[in-house]
Design an enzyme around this catalytic site. Structure first.
Site, PDB file in Angstrom:
ATOM      1  N   GLU A  33       2.465  35.238  -8.340  1.00  0.00           N
ATOM      2  CA  GLU A  33       2.416  36.583  -7.740  1.00  0.00           C
ATOM      3  C   GLU A  33       1.003  37.146  -7.880  1.00  0.00           C
ATOM      4  O   GLU A  33       0.445  37.168  -8.978  1.00  0.00           O
ATOM      5  CB  GLU A  33       3.417  37.476  -8.469  1.00  0.00           C
ATOM      6  CG  GLU A  33       3.217  38.957  -8.283  1.00  0.00           C
ATOM      7  CD  GLU A  33       3.900  39.784  -9.363  1.00  0.00           C
ATOM      8  OE1 GLU A  33       3.452  40.925  -9.577  1.00  0.00           O
ATOM      9  OE2 GLU A  33       4.868  39.317  -9.986  1.00  0.00           O
ATOM     10  N   LYS A 122      13.877  42.672 -11.715  1.00  0.00           N
ATOM     11  CA  LYS A 122      12.742  42.602 -12.633  1.00  0.00           C
ATOM     12  C   LYS A 122      12.843  43.769 -13.607  1.00  0.00           C
ATOM     13  O   LYS A 122      12.614  44.917 -13.230  1.00  0.00           O
ATOM     14  CB  LYS A 122      11.437  42.678 -11.838  1.00  0.00           C
ATOM     15  CG  LYS A 122      10.184  42.790 -12.683  1.00  0.00           C
ATOM     16  CD  LYS A 122       8.972  42.967 -11.791  1.00  0.00           C
ATOM     17  CE  LYS A 122       8.165  44.148 -12.252  1.00  0.00           C
ATOM     18  NZ  LYS A 122       6.935  44.315 -11.459  1.00  0.00           N
TER      19      LYS A 122
END
Length: 203
Positions: A33, A122
């Site tokens: 990411e 998350k």
């Protein structure tokens, strides 16, 4: 083996991202990411997607708008990670055929994210939830829910989180900080993968 570790390259520059990406993949970390508040983040995502798209899941973090989702999709990104639960961002991500990992902290945010199509939750900052908090929340979440601890999770606590039922981890400064060389990243990636593998084996 497939490792549920997301490498967070906050602050990475396009001219270093390929060397760093290779080190991560070589170490066995295949989800990467690039946060959107990194310099020229879309350029870095495009480079990673073009070079390693067949080997790794490449995408963006700190995504706050649907417009950013479209921009990431246009350069080949496959996953969107956010710090918050934004229904518009989740829906735009799924409409673009990408994986959605919104940030959550409360039961309300967890269920809101899932209703709008999130692929995984998350927990951020993970240090505020902790393994005990995750365990309590998991008791009411659908059994198939994927959960990731980000912020406050690392090699010293992998075992505690896994015992509490977490799916995986997002690792930022433990893997990469501004100024780290590709060799530095390789060193930290090897240590994190070894700790993760050991914790998984002990479960």
């Amino acid at each position: 083996m497939s490792r549920e570790i997301i490498a967070i390259l906050r602050g990475v520059q396009p001219d270093e991202v390929l060397a760093i990406g290779k080190m991560l993949i070589d170490a066995g970390i295949t989800t990467i990411e690039v946060p959107m508040n990194s310099p020229d983040a879309l350029d870095s995502i495009a480079l990673l997607a073009r070079e390693f798209g067949a080997q790794a899941n490449i995408g963006a973090g700190t995504v706050l708008t649907a417009q950013t989702v479209h921009e990431v999709a246009s350069v080949g990104g496959k996953l969107i990670v956010s710090p918050d639960t934004n229904a518009e961002v989740i829906e735009a991500t799924k409409a673009a055929g990408m994986a959605s990992y919104p940030g959550v902290l409360t039961p309300t945010e967890c269920f809101t994210a899932l209703r709008h199509g999130a692929d995984g939750l998350k927990f951020f900052p993970g240090s505020l939830v902790g393994p005990d908090g995750l365990k309590a929340l998991s008791a009411v979440l659908p059994k198939s829910t994927k959960t990731y601890a980000v912020g406050g999770a690392g090699p010293d606590s992998f075992a505690d989180w896994l015992e509490a039922g977490v799916t995986g981890f997002g690792i930022g400064s433990g893997l990469y900080k501004v100024g780290f060389s590709a060799k530095d990243v390789s060193y930290h990636a090897d240590k994190i993968v070894a700790a993760y593998d050991s914790a998984v084996r002990d479960q």
